[in-house]
Design a protein around this motif. Structure first.
Motif, PDB file in Angstrom:
ATOM      1  N   SER A 174       0.498 -14.006  24.473  1.00 52.84           N
ATOM      2  CA  SER A 174      -0.241 -12.766  24.709  1.00 52.84           C
ATOM      3  C   SER A 174       0.671 -11.596  25.095  1.00 52.84           C
ATOM      4  O   SER A 174       0.195 -10.490  25.309  1.00 52.84           O
ATOM      5  CB  SER A 174      -1.288 -12.972  25.819  1.00 52.84           C
ATOM      6  OG  SER A 174      -0.660 -13.203  27.062  1.00 52.84           O
ATOM      7  N   GLU A 199      -9.293 -24.853  28.841  1.00 52.04           N
ATOM      8  CA  GLU A 199      -8.680 -23.548  28.627  1.00 52.04           C
ATOM      9  C   GLU A 199      -8.968 -22.616  29.792  1.00 52.04           C
ATOM     10  O   GLU A 199     -10.044 -22.659  30.367  1.00 52.04           O
ATOM     11  CB  GLU A 199      -9.199 -22.945  27.324  1.00 52.04           C
ATOM     12  CG  GLU A 199      -8.465 -21.691  26.929  1.00 52.04           C
ATOM     13  CD  GLU A 199      -8.817 -21.246  25.496  1.00 52.04           C
ATOM     14  OE1 GLU A 199      -8.114 -20.393  24.970  1.00 52.04           O
ATOM     15  OE2 GLU A 199      -9.800 -21.772  24.946  1.00 52.04           O
ATOM     16  N   THR A 240       0.902 -17.761  29.295  1.00 54.04           N
ATOM     17  CA  THR A 240       0.262 -17.274  28.064  1.00 54.04           C
ATOM     18  C   THR A 240       1.259 -16.395  27.304  1.00 54.04           C
ATOM     19  O   THR A 240       1.006 -15.214  27.051  1.00 54.04           O
ATOM     20  CB  THR A 240      -1.035 -16.475  28.372  1.00 54.04           C
ATOM     21  OG1 THR A 240      -0.725 -15.417  29.291  1.00 54.04           O
ATOM     22  CG2 THR A 240      -2.098 -17.382  28.962  1.00 54.04           C
ATOM     23  N   ARG A 265      -9.257 -12.096  26.352  1.00 53.44           N
ATOM     24  CA  ARG A 265      -7.810 -12.039  26.556  1.00 53.44           C
ATOM     25  C   ARG A 265      -7.177 -11.038  25.593  1.00 53.44           C
ATOM     26  O   ARG A 265      -7.215 -11.217  24.375  1.00 53.44           O
ATOM     27  CB  ARG A 265      -7.172 -13.418  26.366  1.00 53.44           C
ATOM     28  CG  ARG A 265      -5.673 -13.432  26.714  1.00 53.44           C
ATOM     29  CD  ARG A 265      -5.027 -14.800  26.494  1.00 53.44           C
ATOM     30  NE  ARG A 265      -5.689 -15.853  27.231  1.00 53.44           N
ATOM     31  CZ  ARG A 265      -5.538 -16.068  28.539  1.00 53.44           C
ATOM     32  NH1 ARG A 265      -4.755 -15.275  29.242  1.00 53.44           N
ATOM     33  NH2 ARG A 265      -6.174 -17.055  29.128  1.00 53.44           N
TER      34      ARG A 265
END
Length: 232
Positions: free
Chosen positions: A43, A232, A40, A27
């Protein structure tokens, strides 16, 4: 060469055509869009990642390898911000390479040397706060046509929200159908946003969305299974 990495981990793919398959996920930090449904959020900024070299990432991937893992998924954030980095890491492994992308950077995607599968998000106006930038959709079309021309296995994922309207959804699907060079093998995955508890009358809405897509493309409706499994 370096890139900001949020995490490297092994899990089951929870979305799309490879759902349930074991993958190693890389990621990246940093994204060129700001979708309001993003799960997310950490991120989105490049500042939230740890700067790593391709060699360091490759070592972490090697440590996570298991017999049931046959592919690496580069995700984000937006991984196509780092095409040379992805190519460099991919050279170190005889594994299938998957890219999970918003598709808005076709020139970058074209630079990635090895791609076996691409999951490309089609963005809807409801995905953004404020006015929708039409260039987002235009670049997604460019990326799709580029990948199809290169015979890369690509499918589209469309996240629908409780606020998504059938009318605007249908307009996007129709435009997609009109602008894809070869749509015979392109499949659309409808993904209802999580958590599913936020939806009212979700069943009837999902059937309606599926019927719209079915007029033009093969279609499946798949929620985020990793959220249901609490992994996850």
């Amino acid at each position: 060469m370096r890139a900001p990495i949020i995490e490297i981990f092994s899990s089951f793919q929870g979305e799309g055509l490879l759902i349930g398959e074991r993958q190693i996920f890389v990621r990246f930090a940093g994204c060129n869009l700001n979708c309001n449904y993003c799960d997310t959020n950490d991120s989105k900024s490049v500042q939230s990642g740890k700067v790593m070299t391709p060699g360091e990432v490759s070592k972490q991937i090697t440590k996570l390898m298991t017999a049931d893992c046959k592919s690496i998924s580069f995700t984000g954030g937006e991984p196509s911000l780092y095409p040379e980095f992805i190519s460099e890491v991919s050279r170190n492994f005889d594994l299938n390479i998957m890219l999970e992308t918003n598709g808005t950077l076709p020139e970058n995607i074209n630079l990635i040397e090895k791609l076996d599968m691409v999951s490309l998000d089609i963005k809807l106006p409801e995905h953004f706060d404020g006015e929708f930038d039409e260039s987002i959709f235009q670049n997604e079309i460019k990326s799709l046509n580029l990948l199809i021309a290169k015979s890369i296995n690509v499918y589209c994922k469309v996240v629908i929200l409780p606020s998504t309207k059938i009318k605007s959804f249908k307009e996007v699907v129709e435009k997609l159908s009109q602008n894809i060079s070869n749509k015979s093998n392109l499949k659309i995955i409808i993904q209802p946003s999580s958590p599913l508890g936020e939806w009212k009358d979700i069943n009837s809405k999902l059937f309606e969305f599926s019927e719209v897509v079915g007029q033009y493309f093969e279609v499946s409706t798949i929620p985020q299974i990793h959220k249901i499994l609490d992994i996850e």
